[in-house]
Motif scaffolding. Structure first.
Motif, mmCIF file in Angstrom:
data_model
loop_
_atom_site.group_PDB
_atom_site.id
_atom_site.type_symbol
_atom_site.label_atom_id
_atom_site.label_comp_id
_atom_site.label_asym_id
_atom_site.label_seq_id
_atom_site.Cartn_x
_atom_site.Cartn_y
_atom_site.Cartn_z
ATOM 1 N N ASN A 167 0.805 -1.205 0.000
ATOM 2 C CA ASN A 167 0.000 0.000 0.000
ATOM 3 C C ASN A 167 0.846 1.267 0.000
ATOM 4 O O ASN A 167 0.410 2.320 -0.452
ATOM 5 N N GLY A 168 2.057 1.183 0.521
ATOM 6 C CA GLY A 168 2.953 2.330 0.514
ATOM 7 C C GLY A 168 2.500 3.475 1.395
ATOM 8 O O GLY A 168 2.852 4.619 1.159
ATOM 9 N N GLY A 169 1.693 3.159 2.426
ATOM 10 C CA GLY A 169 1.269 4.192 3.363
ATOM 11 C C GLY A 169 0.106 5.037 2.897
ATOM 12 O O GLY A 169 -0.313 5.957 3.601
ATOM 13 N N LYS A 170 -0.444 4.725 1.717
ATOM 14 C CA LYS A 170 -1.561 5.516 1.191
ATOM 15 C C LYS A 170 -2.890 4.980 1.731
ATOM 16 O O LYS A 170 -3.078 3.779 1.851
ATOM 17 N N GLY A 171 -3.806 5.884 2.062
ATOM 18 C CA GLY A 171 -5.145 5.463 2.439
ATOM 19 C C GLY A 171 -5.305 4.998 3.872
ATOM 20 O O GLY A 171 -6.363 4.480 4.239
ATOM 21 N N GLY A 172 -4.262 5.141 4.690
ATOM 22 C CA GLY A 172 -4.385 4.807 6.093
ATOM 23 C C GLY A 172 -4.222 3.331 6.406
ATOM 24 O O GLY A 172 -3.930 2.511 5.533
ATOM 25 N N ALA A 173 -4.452 3.006 7.682
ATOM 26 C CA ALA A 173 -4.213 1.651 8.177
ATOM 27 C C ALA A 173 -5.111 0.628 7.494
ATOM 28 O O ALA A 173 -4.670 -0.492 7.198
ATOM 29 N N ASP A 174 -6.370 0.972 7.246
ATOM 30 C CA ASP A 174 -7.289 0.003 6.643
ATOM 31 C C ASP A 174 -6.792 -0.467 5.281
ATOM 32 O O ASP A 174 -6.841 -1.660 4.962
ATOM 33 N N ALA A 175 -6.313 0.471 4.470
ATOM 34 C CA ALA A 175 -5.795 0.107 3.151
ATOM 35 C C ALA A 175 -4.529 -0.729 3.273
ATOM 36 O O ALA A 175 -4.309 -1.658 2.489
ATOM 37 N N THR A 176 -3.702 -0.412 4.263
ATOM 38 C CA THR A 176 -2.481 -1.188 4.482
ATOM 39 C C THR A 176 -2.807 -2.621 4.855
ATOM 40 O O THR A 176 -2.237 -3.575 4.297
ATOM 41 N N TYR A 177 -3.741 -2.804 5.782
ATOM 42 C CA TYR A 177 -4.128 -4.165 6.159
ATOM 43 C C TYR A 177 -4.763 -4.907 4.986
ATOM 44 O O TYR A 177 -4.531 -6.109 4.786
ATOM 45 N N ALA A 178 -5.559 -4.199 4.184
ATOM 46 C CA ALA A 178 -6.244 -4.843 3.062
ATOM 47 C C ALA A 178 -5.272 -5.379 2.023
ATOM 48 O O ALA A 178 -5.490 -6.463 1.452
ATOM 49 N N ILE A 179 -4.192 -4.648 1.765
ATOM 50 C CA ILE A 179 -3.236 -5.052 0.735
ATOM 51 C C ILE A 179 -2.101 -5.876 1.329
ATOM 52 O O ILE A 179 -1.864 -7.028 0.936
ATOM 53 N N ASP A 180 -1.387 -5.307 2.297
ATOM 54 C CA ASP A 180 -0.160 -5.937 2.793
ATOM 55 C C ASP A 180 -0.426 -7.175 3.638
ATOM 56 O O ASP A 180 0.444 -8.049 3.752
ATOM 57 N N ARG A 181 -1.607 -7.272 4.237
ATOM 58 C CA ARG A 181 -1.934 -8.462 5.036
ATOM 59 C C ARG A 181 -2.970 -9.340 4.335
ATOM 60 O O ARG A 181 -2.663 -10.466 3.937
ATOM 61 N N ASP A 182 -4.180 -8.821 4.161
ATOM 62 C CA ASP A 182 -5.291 -9.666 3.725
ATOM 63 C C ASP A 182 -5.122 -10.189 2.303
ATOM 64 O O ASP A 182 -5.341 -11.380 2.043
ATOM 65 N N ALA A 183 -4.749 -9.312 1.379
ATOM 66 C CA ALA A 183 -4.565 -9.767 -0.003
ATOM 67 C C ALA A 183 -3.366 -10.708 -0.110
ATOM 68 O O ALA A 183 -3.413 -11.708 -0.834
ATOM 69 N N ALA A 184 -2.303 -10.394 0.616
ATOM 70 C CA ALA A 184 -1.132 -11.271 0.589
ATOM 71 C C ALA A 184 -1.484 -12.656 1.121
ATOM 72 O O ALA A 184 -1.108 -13.680 0.534
ATOM 73 N N ILE A 185 -2.222 -12.706 2.222
ATOM 74 C CA ILE A 185 -2.604 -13.993 2.810
ATOM 75 C C ILE A 185 -3.532 -14.768 1.874
ATOM 76 O O ILE A 185 -3.397 -15.992 1.715
ATOM 77 N N ALA A 186 -4.458 -14.073 1.216
ATOM 78 C CA ALA A 186 -5.337 -14.746 0.255
ATOM 79 C C ALA A 186 -4.535 -15.351 -0.886
ATOM 80 O O ALA A 186 -4.822 -16.469 -1.349
ATOM 81 N N SER A 187 -3.513 -14.638 -1.346
ATOM 82 C CA SER A 187 -2.685 -15.177 -2.434
ATOM 83 C C SER A 187 -1.893 -16.396 -1.977
ATOM 84 O O SER A 187 -1.729 -17.363 -2.724
ATOM 85 N N ILE A 188 -1.411 -16.358 -0.746
ATOM 86 C CA ILE A 188 -0.688 -17.504 -0.186
ATOM 87 C C ILE A 188 -1.605 -18.716 -0.095
ATOM 88 O O ILE A 188 -1.240 -19.832 -0.482
ATOM 89 N N ASP A 189 -2.822 -18.498 0.402
ATOM 90 C CA ASP A 189 -3.779 -19.596 0.516
ATOM 91 C C ASP A 189 -4.170 -20.129 -0.863
ATOM 92 O O ASP A 189 -4.350 -21.347 -1.041
ATOM 93 N N GLY A 190 -4.303 -19.226 -1.829
ATOM 94 C CA GLY A 190 -4.608 -19.670 -3.183
ATOM 95 C C GLY A 190 -3.507 -20.544 -3.754
ATOM 96 O O GLY A 190 -3.769 -21.590 -4.365
#
Length: 222
Positions: free
Chosen positions: A80-103
């Motif tokens: 996320n690069g710090g854009k859009g606040g904590a929610d955007a960071t969690y959505a990309i750097d954590r949740d999307a990354a984890i979904a890709s790992i599980d996939g």
């Protein structure tokens, strides 16, 4: 000789990915670059990669499995690069990354090897919650720990503070902030390490590779 692999770079328009893509293409790798902004397509094509427009936050585990099944190596270089606040960071750097790992993991024996671009000492961070870096640190810690428990053939890259300095080589250090204190890692070096290791037939034996600017040849990494 290293064989040509089908490599997917997720976050293909990030600075490290843009530097790594031509290195992989020059090494005769088949590179697909996943990005979100349609305006970036021509730039990615110019580097020799196949463009793939997707929003990582909109992909389910099943979507990821379908997307990843044809690749030999997957590189997560999105952030996320710090854009859009904590929610955007969690959505990309954590949740999307984890979904890709599980996939990837759901593909079983057909799963690609998985490389995560992280930072040195990510799973050991002591960032205070009030620090603006906290959401990123927590997100990367969660993603790295999830990858380690996934059963995938994986490698976590752990650079230190990033710069755009010219470099002469690499130094592998311990996976702690103390070991990297006062040291930096050029994005150019991260791209060189990424390209070198993604193009190999197998990852180094160590699952985490913490590194800073140094003098050793990137090809010496074992």
């Amino acid at each position: 000789m290293t064989k040509s692999s089908k490599i997917l770079i997720i976050g293909g328009h990030g600075r490290v990915a843009l530097l790594a893509t031509p290195l992989l293409v020059d090494a005769a790798q088949q590179v697909t670059s996943l990005y979100r902004n349609p305006e970036h397509r021509s730039e990615i094509e110019a580097l020799g990669a196949t463009p793939l427009e997707r929003d990582v936050t909109a992909l389910s585990v099943n979507d990821w499995a379908e997307l990843l099944k044809d690749f030999d190596v997957v590189v997560w270089s999105a952030g996320n690069g710090g854009k859009g606040g904590a929610d955007a960071t969690y959505a990309i750097d954590r949740d999307a990354a984890i979904a890709s790992i599980d996939g990837a993991a759901s593909l079983g024996e057909q799963a690609p090897r998985y490389m995560m671009v992280s930072y040195v000492g990510a799973t050991k961070h002591t960032i205070a919650p009030e620090n603006s870096f906290y959401a990123y640190a927590e997100a990367k810690k969660a993603a790295d720990e999830h990858l380690a428990a996934s059963g995938l053939d994986y490698l976590i890259l752990g650079p230190s503070a990033l710069t755009m300095d010219e470099v002469t080589g690499v130094e592998v250090v311990a996976d702690t902030q103390e070991a990297a204190a006062g040291r930096s890692t050029s994005r150019i070096l991260v791209a060189q390490v990424l390209a070198e290791l993604a193009a190999r037939d197998s990852f180094p034996q160590a699952r985490v590779l913490p590194f800073v600017d140094g003098v050793e040849d990137v090809k010496s990494i074992q």
